[in-house]
Scaffold this motif. Structure first.
Motif, PDB file in Angstrom:
ATOM      1  N   ARG A  44       0.822  -1.216   0.000  1.00 39.52           N
ATOM      2  CA  ARG A  44       0.000   0.000   0.000  1.00 39.52           C
ATOM      3  C   ARG A  44       0.850   1.258   0.000  1.00 39.52           C
ATOM      4  O   ARG A  44       0.561   2.207  -0.731  1.00 39.52           O
ATOM      5  CB  ARG A  44      -0.950  -0.005   1.199  1.00 39.52           C
ATOM      6  N   ARG A  45       1.900   1.264   0.793  1.00 40.44           N
ATOM      7  CA  ARG A  45       2.789   2.430   0.873  1.00 40.44           C
ATOM      8  C   ARG A  45       3.473   2.670  -0.482  1.00 40.44           C
ATOM      9  O   ARG A  45       3.489   3.784  -0.989  1.00 40.44           O
ATOM     10  CB  ARG A  45       3.814   2.193   1.979  1.00 40.44           C
ATOM     11  N   GLU A  46       4.023   1.616  -1.068  1.00 32.64           N
ATOM     12  CA  GLU A  46       4.693   1.754  -2.367  1.00 32.64           C
ATOM     13  C   GLU A  46       3.712   2.125  -3.474  1.00 32.64           C
ATOM     14  O   GLU A  46       4.038   2.905  -4.367  1.00 32.64           O
ATOM     15  CB  GLU A  46       5.428   0.467  -2.727  1.00 32.64           C
ATOM     16  N   TYR A  47       2.513   1.569  -3.409  1.00 36.98           N
ATOM     17  CA  TYR A  47       1.502   1.880  -4.419  1.00 36.98           C
ATOM     18  C   TYR A  47       1.133   3.365  -4.373  1.00 36.98           C
ATOM     19  O   TYR A  47       1.093   4.032  -5.411  1.00 36.98           O
ATOM     20  CB  TYR A  47       0.256   1.017  -4.200  1.00 36.98           C
ATOM     21  N   GLU A  48       0.865   3.868  -3.184  1.00 36.53           N
ATOM     22  CA  GLU A  48       0.506   5.283  -3.042  1.00 36.53           C
ATOM     23  C   GLU A  48       1.626   6.193  -3.540  1.00 36.53           C
ATOM     24  O   GLU A  48       1.371   7.176  -4.237  1.00 36.53           O
ATOM     25  CB  GLU A  48       0.165   5.606  -1.589  1.00 36.53           C
ATOM     26  N   ALA A  49       2.865   5.867  -3.204  1.00 37.98           N
ATOM     27  CA  ALA A  49       4.004   6.676  -3.646  1.00 37.98           C
ATOM     28  C   ALA A  49       4.152   6.612  -5.161  1.00 37.98           C
ATOM     29  O   ALA A  49       4.409   7.625  -5.819  1.00 37.98           O
ATOM     30  CB  ALA A  49       5.286   6.199  -2.974  1.00 37.98           C
TER      31      ALA A  49
ATOM     32  N   ILE B  23       1.798   5.892  -7.475  1.00 39.12           N
ATOM     33  CA  ILE B  23       0.679   6.570  -8.141  1.00 39.12           C
ATOM     34  C   ILE B  23       0.832   8.092  -8.038  1.00 39.12           C
ATOM     35  O   ILE B  23       0.556   8.820  -8.984  1.00 39.12           O
ATOM     36  CB  ILE B  23      -0.675   6.109  -7.551  1.00 39.12           C
ATOM     37  N   ALA B  24       1.290   8.571  -6.893  1.00 38.26           N
ATOM     38  CA  ALA B  24       1.474  10.012  -6.697  1.00 38.26           C
ATOM     39  C   ALA B  24       2.516  10.581  -7.647  1.00 38.26           C
ATOM     40  O   ALA B  24       2.422  11.735  -8.062  1.00 38.26           O
ATOM     41  CB  ALA B  24       1.879  10.293  -5.251  1.00 38.26           C
ATOM     42  N   SER B  25       3.492   9.764  -8.029  1.00 37.36           N
ATOM     43  CA  SER B  25       4.549  10.256  -8.918  1.00 37.36           C
ATOM     44  C   SER B  25       4.343   9.839 -10.371  1.00 37.36           C
ATOM     45  O   SER B  25       5.134  10.201 -11.240  1.00 37.36           O
ATOM     46  CB  SER B  25       5.918   9.762  -8.427  1.00 37.36           C
ATOM     47  N   SER B  26       3.277   9.130 -10.654  1.00 37.11           N
ATOM     48  CA  SER B  26       3.009   8.661 -12.010  1.00 37.11           C
ATOM     49  C   SER B  26       2.160   9.682 -12.764  1.00 37.11           C
ATOM     50  O   SER B  26       1.066  10.013 -12.312  1.00 37.11           O
ATOM     51  CB  SER B  26       2.280   7.314 -11.959  1.00 37.11           C
TER      52      SER B  26
ATOM     53  N   GLY C  72      -1.093   7.923 -13.709  1.00 39.20           N
ATOM     54  CA  GLY C  72      -1.786   7.196 -12.654  1.00 39.20           C
ATOM     55  C   GLY C  72      -1.790   5.690 -12.825  1.00 39.20           C
ATOM     56  O   GLY C  72      -2.577   4.993 -12.205  1.00 39.20           O
TER      57      GLY C  72
END
Length: 64
Positions: free
Chosen positions: A35-40, A42-45, A48
């Protein structure tokens, strides 16, 4: 909160007809590192979308 008895076969009845991708998705959803890596990610993609590197790292071969 409903009580969950992991030893009881009745607790797993809803999984009897589940697709493997549903089970895999649920495992990832509960993983704090994922979850932590996914959020990071997506935020930088810019678009999305999950990157190829992210998909490989987590063994994702299906779309959310």
């Amino acid at each position: 909160m409903p009580e969950f008895d992991w030893r009881s076969p009745d607790s797993y009845k809803s999984l009897q007809n589940a697709e493997i991708t549903d089970i895999a998705s649920e495992c990832l959803r509960r993983n704090a590192d994922y979850r932590r890596e996914y959020e990071a990610m997506i935020a930088s993609s810019p678009d999305g979308e999950a990157t190829t590197e992210f998909r490989r790292r987590w063994g994702i071969c299906f779309r959310p």
